[in-house]
Design a protein around this motif. Sequence first.
Motif, PDB file in Angstrom:
ATOM      1  N   GLU A   1      36.251   0.773  -9.719  1.00  0.00           N
ATOM      2  CA  GLU A   1      36.251   0.019  -8.473  1.00  0.00           C
ATOM      3  C   GLU A   1      35.546   0.786  -7.356  1.00  0.00           C
ATOM      4  O   GLU A   1      34.811   0.201  -6.563  1.00  0.00           O
ATOM      5  CB  GLU A   1      37.669  -0.355  -8.082  1.00  0.00           C
ATOM      6  N   GLN A   2      35.727   2.096  -7.304  1.00  0.00           N
ATOM      7  CA  GLN A   2      35.044   2.909  -6.294  1.00  0.00           C
ATOM      8  C   GLN A   2      33.534   2.889  -6.515  1.00  0.00           C
ATOM      9  O   GLN A   2      32.756   2.775  -5.564  1.00  0.00           O
ATOM     10  CB  GLN A   2      35.554   4.342  -6.328  1.00  0.00           C
ATOM     11  N   ALA A   3      33.118   2.996  -7.763  1.00  0.00           N
ATOM     12  CA  ALA A   3      31.688   2.972  -8.078  1.00  0.00           C
ATOM     13  C   ALA A   3      31.076   1.618  -7.722  1.00  0.00           C
ATOM     14  O   ALA A   3      29.966   1.547  -7.180  1.00  0.00           O
ATOM     15  CB  ALA A   3      31.464   3.280  -9.566  1.00  0.00           C
ATOM     16  N   ILE A   4      31.806   0.552  -8.013  1.00  0.00           N
ATOM     17  CA  ILE A   4      31.322  -0.786  -7.674  1.00  0.00           C
ATOM     18  C   ILE A   4      31.162  -0.922  -6.165  1.00  0.00           C
ATOM     19  O   ILE A   4      30.143  -1.409  -5.679  1.00  0.00           O
ATOM     20  CB  ILE A   4      32.275  -1.868  -8.235  1.00  0.00           C
ATOM     21  N   GLN A   5      32.153  -0.484  -5.412  1.00  0.00           N
ATOM     22  CA  GLN A   5      32.084  -0.565  -3.948  1.00  0.00           C
ATOM     23  C   GLN A   5      30.915   0.256  -3.429  1.00  0.00           C
ATOM     24  O   GLN A   5      30.160  -0.201  -2.569  1.00  0.00           O
ATOM     25  CB  GLN A   5      33.394  -0.088  -3.316  1.00  0.00           C
ATOM     26  N   SER A   6      30.743   1.445  -3.965  1.00  0.00           N
ATOM     27  CA  SER A   6      29.673   2.332  -3.523  1.00  0.00           C
ATOM     28  C   SER A   6      28.296   1.742  -3.818  1.00  0.00           C
ATOM     29  O   SER A   6      27.395   1.791  -2.992  1.00  0.00           O
ATOM     30  CB  SER A   6      29.824   3.684  -4.219  1.00  0.00           C
ATOM     31  N   GLU A   7      28.149   1.165  -4.980  1.00  0.00           N
ATOM     32  CA  GLU A   7      26.853   0.657  -5.418  1.00  0.00           C
ATOM     33  C   GLU A   7      26.525  -0.710  -4.831  1.00  0.00           C
ATOM     34  O   GLU A   7      25.385  -0.978  -4.471  1.00  0.00           O
ATOM     35  CB  GLU A   7      26.819   0.579  -6.946  1.00  0.00           C
ATOM     36  N   LEU A   8      27.524  -1.585  -4.722  1.00  0.00           N
ATOM     37  CA  LEU A   8      27.256  -2.973  -4.351  1.00  0.00           C
ATOM     38  C   LEU A   8      27.587  -3.329  -2.915  1.00  0.00           C
ATOM     39  O   LEU A   8      27.069  -4.312  -2.399  1.00  0.00           O
ATOM     40  CB  LEU A   8      28.017  -3.924  -5.288  1.00  0.00           C
ATOM     41  N   GLY A   9      28.497  -2.597  -2.295  1.00  0.00           N
ATOM     42  CA  GLY A   9      28.891  -2.938  -0.930  1.00  0.00           C
ATOM     43  C   GLY A   9      29.449  -4.349  -0.863  1.00  0.00           C
ATOM     44  O   GLY A   9      30.343  -4.722  -1.628  1.00  0.00           O
ATOM     45  N   SER A  10      28.884  -5.172   0.021  1.00  0.00           N
ATOM     46  CA  SER A  10      29.410  -6.525   0.221  1.00  0.00           C
ATOM     47  C   SER A  10      29.170  -7.436  -0.985  1.00  0.00           C
ATOM     48  O   SER A  10      29.854  -8.456  -1.129  1.00  0.00           O
ATOM     49  CB  SER A  10      28.786  -7.152   1.464  1.00  0.00           C
ATOM     50  N   LEU A  11      28.239  -7.089  -1.859  1.00  0.00           N
ATOM     51  CA  LEU A  11      28.010  -7.895  -3.062  1.00  0.00           C
ATOM     52  C   LEU A  11      29.169  -7.784  -4.052  1.00  0.00           C
ATOM     53  O   LEU A  11      29.240  -8.530  -5.021  1.00  0.00           O
ATOM     54  CB  LEU A  11      26.706  -7.483  -3.758  1.00  0.00           C
ATOM     55  N   ARG A  12      30.090  -6.869  -3.763  1.00  0.00           N
ATOM     56  CA  ARG A  12      31.263  -6.691  -4.626  1.00  0.00           C
ATOM     57  C   ARG A  12      32.043  -7.994  -4.779  1.00  0.00           C
ATOM     58  O   ARG A  12      32.673  -8.239  -5.796  1.00  0.00           O
ATOM     59  CB  ARG A  12      32.170  -5.609  -4.051  1.00  0.00           C
ATOM     60  N   ALA A  13      31.976  -8.839  -3.771  1.00  0.00           N
ATOM     61  CA  ALA A  13      32.703 -10.112  -3.821  1.00  0.00           C
ATOM     62  C   ALA A  13      32.314 -10.911  -5.064  1.00  0.00           C
ATOM     63  O   ALA A  13      33.127 -11.670  -5.590  1.00  0.00           O
ATOM     64  CB  ALA A  13      32.433 -10.925  -2.561  1.00  0.00           C
TER      65      ALA A  13
END
Length: 103
Positions: A22-34
């Motif tokens: 989840e941290q990697a996803i947030q770091s890599e995608l930012g708002s696209l995480r949605a």
Amino acid sequence: MRAEAQRIMELQGARTQLGRLEQAIQSELGSLRAGVEPLLDEVRAGVAALFPEAGGTRLAPKEYEAQHEKLLQSLDGLEDVLEALQLAARSSRPGASAARGGG
């Protein structure tokens, strides 16, 4: 006691890995995480079912196998969506066109 210690280690390992993902996803995608949040919800539910908290109910072997298969399918879907969103995130960053040879 040894089996319980093993179970606790598995639980901590699975939840730690999920947290790192989840941290990697947030770091890599930012708002696209949605875009991956529904799939992450499925993965969280799968991890919770396979590795219940202390005092939680463990699944019967057949249920465990079915839930494990469902979790693997969720992870496969998550991987596909993450790859697409990662490309979108990278292409929207400043300097991306120069890195692709377009600038």
